[in-house]
Design a protein around this motif. Structure first.
Motif, mmCIF file in Angstrom:
data_model
loop_
_atom_site.group_PDB
_atom_site.id
_atom_site.type_symbol
_atom_site.label_atom_id
_atom_site.label_comp_id
_atom_site.label_asym_id
_atom_site.label_seq_id
_atom_site.Cartn_x
_atom_site.Cartn_y
_atom_site.Cartn_z
ATOM 1 N N ARG A 225 0.804 -1.217 0.000
ATOM 2 C CA ARG A 225 0.000 0.000 0.000
ATOM 3 C C ARG A 225 0.838 1.270 0.000
ATOM 4 N NH1 ARG A 225 -4.445 1.561 4.715
ATOM 5 N NH2 ARG A 225 -5.099 3.572 3.811
ATOM 6 N N HIS A 226 1.916 1.274 0.755
ATOM 7 C CA HIS A 226 2.674 2.512 0.951
ATOM 8 C C HIS A 226 3.947 2.600 0.115
ATOM 9 C CE1 HIS A 226 0.043 3.705 4.224
ATOM 10 N NE2 HIS A 226 0.208 2.517 4.793
ATOM 11 N N VAL A 227 4.389 1.479 -0.474
ATOM 12 C CA VAL A 227 5.602 1.511 -1.291
ATOM 13 C C VAL A 227 5.305 1.106 -2.728
ATOM 14 C CG1 VAL A 227 7.933 0.588 -1.586
ATOM 15 C CG2 VAL A 227 7.039 0.994 0.722
ATOM 16 N N THR A 228 4.677 -0.048 -2.913
ATOM 17 C CA THR A 228 4.477 -0.567 -4.275
ATOM 18 C C THR A 228 3.504 0.294 -5.073
ATOM 19 O OG1 THR A 228 4.902 -2.808 -3.471
ATOM 20 C CG2 THR A 228 3.836 -2.579 -5.619
ATOM 21 N N LEU A 229 2.328 0.538 -4.532
ATOM 22 C CA LEU A 229 1.328 1.302 -5.280
ATOM 23 C C LEU A 229 1.794 2.725 -5.605
ATOM 24 C CD1 LEU A 229 -2.178 0.272 -3.901
ATOM 25 C CD2 LEU A 229 -1.124 -0.268 -6.097
ATOM 26 N N PRO A 230 2.358 3.477 -4.633
ATOM 27 C CA PRO A 230 2.869 4.813 -5.017
ATOM 28 C C PRO A 230 3.965 4.748 -6.064
ATOM 29 C CG PRO A 230 2.618 4.662 -2.641
ATOM 30 C CD PRO A 230 2.409 3.283 -3.170
ATOM 31 N N GLY A 231 4.815 3.734 -5.991
ATOM 32 C CA GLY A 231 5.880 3.603 -6.988
ATOM 33 C C GLY A 231 5.353 3.235 -8.360
ATOM 34 N N LEU A 232 4.202 2.571 -8.405
ATOM 35 C CA LEU A 232 3.621 2.145 -9.679
ATOM 36 C C LEU A 232 2.608 3.141 -10.243
ATOM 37 C CD1 LEU A 232 2.929 -1.678 -9.137
ATOM 38 C CD2 LEU A 232 4.675 -0.645 -10.588
ATOM 39 N N ARG A 233 2.433 4.276 -9.608
ATOM 40 C CA ARG A 233 1.375 5.184 -10.035
ATOM 41 C C ARG A 233 1.501 5.622 -11.499
ATOM 42 N NH1 ARG A 233 0.273 9.628 -5.884
ATOM 43 N NH2 ARG A 233 -0.488 7.774 -4.810
ATOM 44 N N PRO A 234 2.672 6.016 -11.989
ATOM 45 C CA PRO A 234 2.747 6.365 -13.424
ATOM 46 C C PRO A 234 2.446 5.177 -14.333
ATOM 47 C CG PRO A 234 4.650 7.219 -12.228
ATOM 48 C CD PRO A 234 3.949 6.275 -11.307
ATOM 49 N N VAL A 235 2.946 3.997 -13.945
ATOM 50 C CA VAL A 235 2.680 2.797 -14.734
ATOM 51 C C VAL A 235 1.199 2.457 -14.683
ATOM 52 C CG1 VAL A 235 3.156 0.319 -14.904
ATOM 53 C CG2 VAL A 235 5.008 1.918 -14.414
ATOM 54 N N LEU A 236 0.603 2.583 -13.505
ATOM 55 C CA LEU A 236 -0.811 2.272 -13.347
ATOM 56 C C LEU A 236 -1.671 3.204 -14.194
ATOM 57 C CD1 LEU A 236 -2.720 0.403 -11.791
ATOM 58 C CD2 LEU A 236 -2.835 2.140 -10.000
ATOM 59 N N LEU A 237 -1.312 4.480 -14.248
ATOM 60 C CA LEU A 237 -2.052 5.418 -15.086
ATOM 61 C C LEU A 237 -1.988 5.013 -16.549
ATOM 62 C CD1 LEU A 237 -3.577 8.051 -15.613
ATOM 63 C CD2 LEU A 237 -1.376 9.247 -15.614
#
Length: 312
Positions: A225-237
């Motif tokens: 929640r606090h490391v993986t998802l924020p790090g993947l935000r550009p990829v997720l977009l």
């Protein structure tokens, strides 16, 4: 003599200023020129020409193509128009497919990428296995699954019957099975691409962030929640936008597997636009439908960008 020596010393100690090279400001544009020519020739010009066609009653088999202004667009919102019901039915089918396929194509590849990002024996093999279906063309996928899902002769029903399960499921001719088939086939076919993109994003997240989270006592869920998802935000977009656009333009699977059945329930917008323009010879109406679909996708993309921006 002293003045001459001082002048010579000053001239040798002062840094030499290099004259600016001529034409340096034009160089970047020269590199961009080939792409600009291709983009203009194959994107901007066809888009402008399509907009011009949408303003005409355009039958490419007839010499006369009268100008009708916005009539083709108005017909799409006029309930008395012959294209009104068919068009919005196809838009509804497109929305159904998009709503059910996009969440699966965003979450399932992420789960697979998290597993494949770990170190275990045979990891490269499994990465290749998950990505392999994506290299197949839609024609191969459509014909393959049309055979497997055929309600009468398909291998899926035959295998279900062999283990005592119902063997008469209308995978391609009944609801909701036709939608389950289309969504399932599409997820199986394309999840490898999104998984590879996720893997690239996961490998760009600094390992030090996970180490710091473990020092703070974070568990697996807290790390995600606090490391993986924020790090993947550009990829997720990127994945969300790309998946929405791809799902909204789905054509080959429905055309080859269900052929729009039952009735026209699974006939997507692209299918109907193709029929309107190429089979009914009403290119002006088809072009107007295309631009209305494009406007809808543009609005959805803008909303998605804003949702991700508000999280920053």
């Amino acid at each position: 003599m002293v003045d001459v020596l001082e002048t010579a010393t000053t001239s040798t100690s002062a840094p030499a200023t290099r004259a600016p090279r001529r034409g340096s400001g034009v160089t970047p544009y020269l590199y961009l020129l080939p792409y600009a020519l291709l983009f203009t020739t194959f994107t901007l010009v066809p888009a402008g020409y399509g907009l011009w066609i949408s303003l005409h009653e355009w039958d490419y088999l007839l010499p006369g193509k009268p100008f009708v202004g916005l009539d083709n667009y108005q017909a799409l919102f006029d309930s008395a128009s012959p294209v009104f019901d068919f068009f919005w039915q196809s838009m509804q089918a497109t929305a159904i497919f998009t709503v059910f396929s996009v969440p699966l194509l965003v979450t399932v590849p992420l789960a697979i990428a998290l597993l494949l990002n770990r170190s275990f024996k045979g990891r490269t093999f499994f990465r290749a296995v998950y990505f392999a279906p994506y290299v197949l063309g839609v024609a191969v996928i459509g014909v393959l699954w049309r055979f497997l899902l055929d309600p009468n002769l398909g291998a899926i029903n035959a295998m279900l019957g062999a283990v005592g399960l119902p063997d008469d499921t209308a995978w391609t001719t009944g609801l909701p099975w036709a939608w389950i088939s289309l969504v399932g086939v599409t997820v199986w076919w394309t999840l490898g691409f999104n998984a590879v993109i996720y893997l690239a994003g996961l490998q760009d997240i600094p390992r030090e962030l996970y180490d710091a989270a473990k020092v703070d006592g974070a568990g697996r869920w807290a790390e995600f929640r606090h490391v993986t998802l924020p790090g993947l935000r550009p990829v997720l977009l990127f994945i969300v936008i790309n998946t929405i656009l791809a799902s909204s333009n789905m054509f080959g699977q429905a055309y080859l597997i269900t052929q729009g059945a039952p009735g026209v329930e699974t006939r997507t917008a692209i299918m109907y636009i193709a029929e309107e323009g190429l089979r009914s010879y009403r290119m002006g109406s088809a072009a107007a439908m295309s631009y209305l679909l494009t406007l809808g996708l543009l609005l959805v993309s803008m909303i998605t960008f804003r949702l991700f921006r508000e999280k920053d």
